[in-house]
Design a protein around this motif. Sequence first.
Motif, PDB file in Angstrom:
ATOM      1  N   GLY A 372      37.106  88.148  30.101  1.00 36.90           N
ATOM      2  CA  GLY A 372      37.341  89.551  30.410  1.00 36.90           C
ATOM      3  C   GLY A 372      38.536  89.713  31.337  1.00 36.90           C
ATOM      4  O   GLY A 372      39.452  88.881  31.364  1.00 36.90           O
ATOM      5  N   THR A 373      38.531  90.799  32.082  1.00 34.47           N
ATOM      6  CA  THR A 373      39.588  91.061  33.062  1.00 34.47           C
ATOM      7  C   THR A 373      38.962  91.575  34.337  1.00 34.47           C
ATOM      8  O   THR A 373      37.875  92.161  34.324  1.00 34.47           O
ATOM      9  N   TRP A 374      39.658  91.346  35.449  1.00 31.05           N
ATOM     10  CA  TRP A 374      39.245  91.925  36.721  1.00 31.05           C
ATOM     11  C   TRP A 374      40.384  92.802  37.228  1.00 31.05           C
ATOM     12  O   TRP A 374      41.558  92.419  37.159  1.00 31.05           O
ATOM     13  N   GLY A 375      40.037  94.014  37.720  1.00 26.55           N
ATOM     14  CA  GLY A 375      41.096  94.923  38.137  1.00 26.55           C
ATOM     15  C   GLY A 375      41.779  95.498  36.912  1.00 26.55           C
ATOM     16  O   GLY A 375      41.129  96.068  36.028  1.00 26.55           O
ATOM     17  N   PRO A 376      43.110  95.335  36.795  1.00 32.60           N
ATOM     18  CA  PRO A 376      43.812  95.884  35.632  1.00 32.60           C
ATOM     19  C   PRO A 376      43.268  95.305  34.328  1.00 32.60           C
ATOM     20  O   PRO A 376      43.115  94.091  34.213  1.00 32.60           O
ATOM     21  N   PRO A 377      42.967  96.159  33.339  1.00 32.33           N
ATOM     22  CA  PRO A 377      42.478  95.665  32.044  1.00 32.33           C
ATOM     23  C   PRO A 377      43.625  95.109  31.207  1.00 32.33           C
ATOM     24  O   PRO A 377      43.817  95.485  30.041  1.00 32.33           O
ATOM     25  N   ILE A 378      44.391  94.217  31.826  1.00 32.03           N
ATOM     26  CA  ILE A 378      45.635  93.719  31.253  1.00 32.03           C
ATOM     27  C   ILE A 378      45.686  92.205  31.449  1.00 32.03           C
ATOM     28  O   ILE A 378      45.259  91.685  32.479  1.00 32.03           O
ATOM     29  N   ARG A 379      46.207  91.520  30.446  1.00 27.52           N
ATOM     30  CA  ARG A 379      46.516  90.100  30.566  1.00 27.52           C
ATOM     31  C   ARG A 379      47.940  89.886  30.072  1.00 27.52           C
ATOM     32  O   ARG A 379      48.352  90.508  29.093  1.00 27.52           O
ATOM     33  N   PHE A 380      48.655  89.012  30.745  1.00 24.51           N
ATOM     34  CA  PHE A 380      50.026  88.718  30.338  1.00 24.51           C
ATOM     35  C   PHE A 380      50.250  87.214  30.359  1.00 24.51           C
ATOM     36  O   PHE A 380      50.212  86.584  31.411  1.00 24.51           O
ATOM     37  N   LEU A 381      50.435  86.646  29.178  1.00 24.97           N
ATOM     38  CA  LEU A 381      50.639  85.207  28.979  1.00 24.97           C
ATOM     39  C   LEU A 381      49.415  84.385  29.378  1.00 24.97           C
ATOM     40  O   LEU A 381      49.524  83.187  29.640  1.00 24.97           O
ATOM     41  N   THR A 382      48.264  85.011  29.437  1.00 28.52           N
ATOM     42  CA  THR A 382      46.998  84.314  29.719  1.00 28.52           C
ATOM     43  C   THR A 382      45.907  84.935  28.859  1.00 28.52           C
ATOM     44  O   THR A 382      45.079  85.710  29.347  1.00 28.52           O
ATOM     45  N   PRO A 383      45.878  84.639  27.561  1.00 23.61           N
ATOM     46  CA  PRO A 383      44.944  85.326  26.657  1.00 23.61           C
ATOM     47  C   PRO A 383      43.490  85.040  27.002  1.00 23.61           C
ATOM     48  O   PRO A 383      43.153  83.970  27.519  1.00 23.61           O
ATOM     49  N   PRO A 384      42.600  86.013  26.729  1.00 22.59           N
ATOM     50  CA  PRO A 384      41.169  85.809  26.980  1.00 22.59           C
ATOM     51  C   PRO A 384      40.623  84.744  26.032  1.00 22.59           C
ATOM     52  O   PRO A 384      41.130  84.565  24.923  1.00 22.59           O
ATOM     53  N   GLU A 385      39.573  84.093  26.477  1.00 20.86           N
ATOM     54  CA  GLU A 385      39.162  82.873  25.779  1.00 20.86           C
ATOM     55  C   GLU A 385      37.658  82.760  25.615  1.00 20.86           C
ATOM     56  O   GLU A 385      36.897  83.043  26.543  1.00 20.86           O
ATOM     57  N   VAL A 386      37.251  82.336  24.421  1.00 23.18           N
ATOM     58  CA  VAL A 386      35.913  81.803  24.180  1.00 23.18           C
ATOM     59  C   VAL A 386      36.097  80.318  23.899  1.00 23.18           C
ATOM     60  O   VAL A 386      36.845  79.952  22.989  1.00 23.18           O
ATOM     61  N   THR A 387      35.461  79.489  24.683  1.00 21.63           N
ATOM     62  CA  THR A 387      35.621  78.042  24.521  1.00 21.63           C
ATOM     63  C   THR A 387      34.469  77.485  23.705  1.00 21.63           C
ATOM     64  O   THR A 387      33.310  77.859  23.914  1.00 21.63           O
ATOM     65  N   VAL A 388      34.803  76.602  22.773  1.00 21.99           N
ATOM     66  CA  VAL A 388      33.797  75.892  21.984  1.00 21.99           C
ATOM     67  C   VAL A 388      33.882  74.412  22.364  1.00 21.99           C
ATOM     68  O   VAL A 388      34.921  73.791  22.199  1.00 21.99           O
ATOM     69  N   ILE A 389      32.795  73.898  22.902  1.00 23.98           N
ATOM     70  CA  ILE A 389      32.738  72.492  23.297  1.00 23.98           C
ATOM     71  C   ILE A 389      31.841  71.753  22.320  1.00 23.98           C
ATOM     72  O   ILE A 389      30.634  71.996  22.277  1.00 23.98           O
TER      73      ILE A 389
END
Length: 394
Positions: A372-389
Amino acid sequence: MSRSFAVFFSLYMLIYGSMHVFVYFKLRSAIGRGWKWTALFILVSLAMIVGARALWLFDFGDAHTLRKVLSCSGYVWMAFIFMTFAWFVLIDMVRLLFYILDGLLSSRFGELLGSPKLRAFIAVSAALSICVYGWFEALNIRTVTITIPTAKLPRGVDRVRIAQLSDVHLGWIIQEQRLAAMLDAVKAVEPDMLVITGDLVDGDMEERQAEVALFRGLKLPHGIYAVTGNHEYHAGIGQALAFKEHAGLRVLRNEAVRAGGVILAGVDDRAARRYGHPGVPDASVLAGMPPNRFVVLLKHQPYVDSDAVGLFDLQLSGHTHGGQIWPFYWATRAVYDYRPGLRAIVPPERSGQAHAASPGRQSRIYVNNGTGTWGPPIRFLTPPEVTVIDIVRE
């Protein structure tokens, strides 16, 4: 108001306010003193600076949509001002370099950025472009898969697939729709279980039946496990735990369980101590783990307890968001030893002492970029991630 909060709020006002002053004078050098635009800038700036904190102080009752709109506006403005500030600083650094080159080479590079209007246009346009791009990047969840071979799976189990979410920050901005997209990404990889490494909750979660229903509709063979994060203590650990329990999550609080052929151990976030909850060393939670089973440690912040190295096979963490908006990535690198991704942990040297680690247990850590995001609902060069292990038989 606690002393620590008063100090934090004072620093927040000083730094954030100073950025606005800096941006104002840069814009004034480009477009003049004009009282109309100056008054508008000051009013908007004051509203955004104070408003971001006022959202925590006032009860909006059932006006959830209003609070969401105000939250988005305030936090997007925060990102815009920061990026405008950063671009003005970058441009000034380039200008300084040009002036040095002009002095050394008798060139005229300094004329390229000589116009205040051009500098303001570049800074504001770049900041706006990043905010627009970052809004959509925050919605574009990527799936990252890592495979870890091991000889520690029980007979008959050839693979254990764990999906990891971290730093979802359910609250005023991230609600049902965003959570549904995250859980759809989880369903798509068909995991055996889901783990959430802290900061699932970042606001009042009472009467949030839609989010509860989404979690309860996620039928996984071995369930959903979670640990606490620092924001859950800030938002109220009691209501955060009540929401997780109502949603069917198993919260691991300084304890370990067997799940799907591996052992999951979870520890409370270190922020618990500031709220009167005594901490438990990781090594105490991990003591006595069978050496022939794969041990996964769930821990919100990517700190590694040196006494626990060798007592677990894989630590899953989050917290840093990968910086969320570059160049904050470098700030997280300065604070935390482990950046996003999978890293081996080097056992600490203990002169004259035998380490209690299990023989042959190589500890590793994976730091999730945040979903998700904290504060600004923005990400720049750090895409949100679901990790599969994927833990597979070696």
